[in-house]
Design a protein around this motif. Structure first.
Motif, short mmCIF file in Angstrom:
data_model
loop_
_atom_site.label_atom_id
_atom_site.label_comp_id
_atom_site.label_asym_id
_atom_site.label_seq_id
_atom_site.Cartn_x
_atom_site.Cartn_y
_atom_site.Cartn_z
N UNK A 15 5.93 -16.87 -8.32
CA UNK A 15 4.93 -17.47 -9.21
C UNK A 15 4.10 -16.43 -9.96
N UNK A 16 4.44 -15.14 -9.78
CA UNK A 16 3.74 -14.06 -10.49
C UNK A 16 2.23 -14.08 -10.26
N UNK A 17 1.84 -14.43 -9.05
CA UNK A 17 0.42 -14.53 -8.70
C UNK A 17 -0.14 -13.14 -8.41
N UNK A 18 -1.05 -12.68 -9.24
CA UNK A 18 -1.58 -11.32 -9.12
C UNK A 18 -2.49 -11.16 -7.91
N UNK A 19 -3.16 -12.23 -7.51
CA UNK A 19 -4.00 -12.15 -6.31
C UNK A 19 -3.12 -11.98 -5.06
N UNK A 20 -2.03 -12.72 -5.00
CA UNK A 20 -1.10 -12.61 -3.87
C UNK A 20 -0.43 -11.24 -3.85
N UNK A 21 -0.24 -10.64 -5.00
CA UNK A 21 0.37 -9.30 -5.08
C UNK A 21 -0.47 -8.27 -4.31
N UNK A 22 -1.78 -8.49 -4.25
CA UNK A 22 -2.66 -7.54 -3.58
C UNK A 22 -2.43 -7.47 -2.07
N UNK A 23 -1.74 -8.44 -1.52
CA UNK A 23 -1.38 -8.37 -0.10
C UNK A 23 -0.40 -7.23 0.14
N UNK A 24 0.49 -6.97 -0.83
CA UNK A 24 1.61 -6.07 -0.60
C UNK A 24 1.56 -4.78 -1.41
N UNK A 25 1.03 -4.81 -2.60
CA UNK A 25 1.14 -3.68 -3.51
C UNK A 25 -0.22 -3.05 -3.80
N UNK A 26 -0.18 -1.78 -4.16
CA UNK A 26 -1.40 -1.06 -4.50
C UNK A 26 -1.97 -0.29 -3.32
N UNK A 27 -2.86 0.66 -3.61
CA UNK A 27 -3.42 1.50 -2.54
C UNK A 27 -4.25 0.74 -1.52
N UNK A 63 5.96 -1.07 6.21
CA UNK A 63 6.62 -0.19 5.23
C UNK A 63 6.88 -0.98 3.97
N UNK A 64 6.86 -0.28 2.84
CA UNK A 64 7.19 -0.91 1.56
C UNK A 64 8.13 -0.01 0.78
N UNK A 65 8.87 -0.61 -0.13
CA UNK A 65 9.77 0.12 -1.02
C UNK A 65 9.67 -0.46 -2.44
N UNK A 66 9.81 0.43 -3.41
CA UNK A 66 9.95 0.02 -4.82
C UNK A 66 8.82 -0.90 -5.28
N UNK A 67 7.61 -0.58 -4.84
CA UNK A 67 6.46 -1.39 -5.23
C UNK A 67 5.99 -1.02 -6.63
N UNK A 68 5.43 -1.99 -7.39
CA UNK A 68 4.90 -1.66 -8.71
C UNK A 68 3.70 -0.72 -8.59
N UNK A 69 3.50 0.08 -9.58
CA UNK A 69 2.37 1.03 -9.56
C UNK A 69 1.05 0.29 -9.77
#
Length: 326
Positions: free
Chosen positions: A294-306, A320-326
């Motif tokens: 659903x391209x939910x940017x709030x949900x993205x914060x669970x997995x991606x970013x510092x 562990x994570x791989x190939x995460x967006x910057x």
């Protein structure tokens, strides 16, 4: 008299030996029962997913707490004929609200654990649907090959194009995910890698997928190296997951094998064992599909970013994570 006395003494020795053997067997039986009870313990008190499970689990992360709650949609449940064994029936959970008319929603299919039909997962499936997903499961008791999940995808897409079906024109056919528990983890991976329609899956989630040795014995070996979908693989840290069903070594191998360059996540939930991983992982499964489908940017914060919440949540480890967006 002497032979008689010797006979009595001999019989006493035999009885003493027999009593010792019986005592050892009783201790072994008690130990076996205690071990099985420990390995089969359930925090939420159910082999599938118990209603009200959220009230029995403490969620620490801010977003984890948010996604543990019901989403903004009411959920309508319906059943469609699955064409006989092993599928039997399709159980459909779809979102509905005053403004949902004419909308399409991402689709998530559920691959079942061994002898655990999708009806036993109902609270999880309904919860996910409340966040804006069409969620469909079946009754296959041995879903590891992925065959019934692949057939379910074809059936759902056919329903989506059929007037009068409960799914007519509400599925976003470009946003499809698959989730699997235990043997169903193998089934989800196989569904996403071994069939003509495998390329239609954009995201995958597995909860305690059985390690490949067990999968081989069940006739459902899998290979994550050919996985093309974004993936989140989780397991519990307690005994049955750690030692027999989904050990860290196998989880790590499955996580590291895909080479399609898609985002991947691996994590283990502290205090969770095999029967409860779906409940413990539910908020982040919801977040995973919200982000990837659903391209939910709030949900993205669970997995991606510092400051990704999962990486900083003390209830989780081996993240562990791989190939995460910057």
């Amino acid at each position: 008299m002497v032979p008689l006395l010797k006979g009595v003494l001999f019989m006493r020795k035999i009885w003493k030996i027999l009593l010792i053997i019986v005592a050892i067997l009783v201790v072994c039986l008690i130990g076996f029962v205690a071990t099985m009870m420990y390995l089969n313990k359930s925090t939420t008190g159910d082999d599938g997913v118990a209603a009200g499970y959220v009230e029995k689990i403490s969620f620490s992360g801010q977003l984890e707490q948010r996604y543990s709650k019901p989403g903004p949609y009411q959920v309508v449940e319906s059943t469609q004929d699955g064409g006989g064994d092993p599928t039997k029936e399709y159980h459909i959970y779809r979102p509905q609200s005053a403004d949902s008319a004419g909308k399409t929603f991402p689709l998530v299919l559920m691959a079942n654990g061994t002898r655990t039909p999708s009806t036993t997962y109902a609270p999880i499936l309904e919860h996910l649907a409340s966040w804006g997903f069409v969620v469909v499961g079946n009754e296959d008791p041995n879903s590891g090959s992925g065959a019934s999940t692949s057939a379910m995808l074809d059936a759902v897409l056919q329903m989506n194009g059929t007037e009068g079906s409960p799914l007519h024109n509400i599925v976003n056919t470009n946003k499809i995910g698959v989730s699997g528990h235990s043997q169903g983890g193998a089934g989800a991976i196989n569904a996403a890698t071994n069939y003509p329609n495998s390329g239609q899956y954009a995201a995958l989630y597995t909860a305690s997928a059985i390690e490949n040795g067990n999968a081989k014995r069940l006739g459902c070996s899998y290979d994550t190296s050919s996985l093309k979908a974004q993936y989140f693989m989780m397991a519990g840290t307690e005994a049955s997951d750690s030692f027999t069903i989904s050990p860290l070594k196998d989880l790590t191998q499955n996580f590291e094998a895909p080479n399609a360059g898609k985002p991947g996540v691996m994590a283990r939930r502290k205090g969770a064992d095999h029967k409860d991983v779906l409940e413990f992982g539910d908020p982040y499964m919801t977040a995973w599909f919200l982000w990837t489908l659903s391209d939910d940017k709030e949900a993205e914060k669970v997995f991606a970013g510092p400051d990704a919440e999962l990486a900083h949540n003390s209830d989780w480890k081996d993240v562990q994570t791989r190939n995460m967006p910057n």
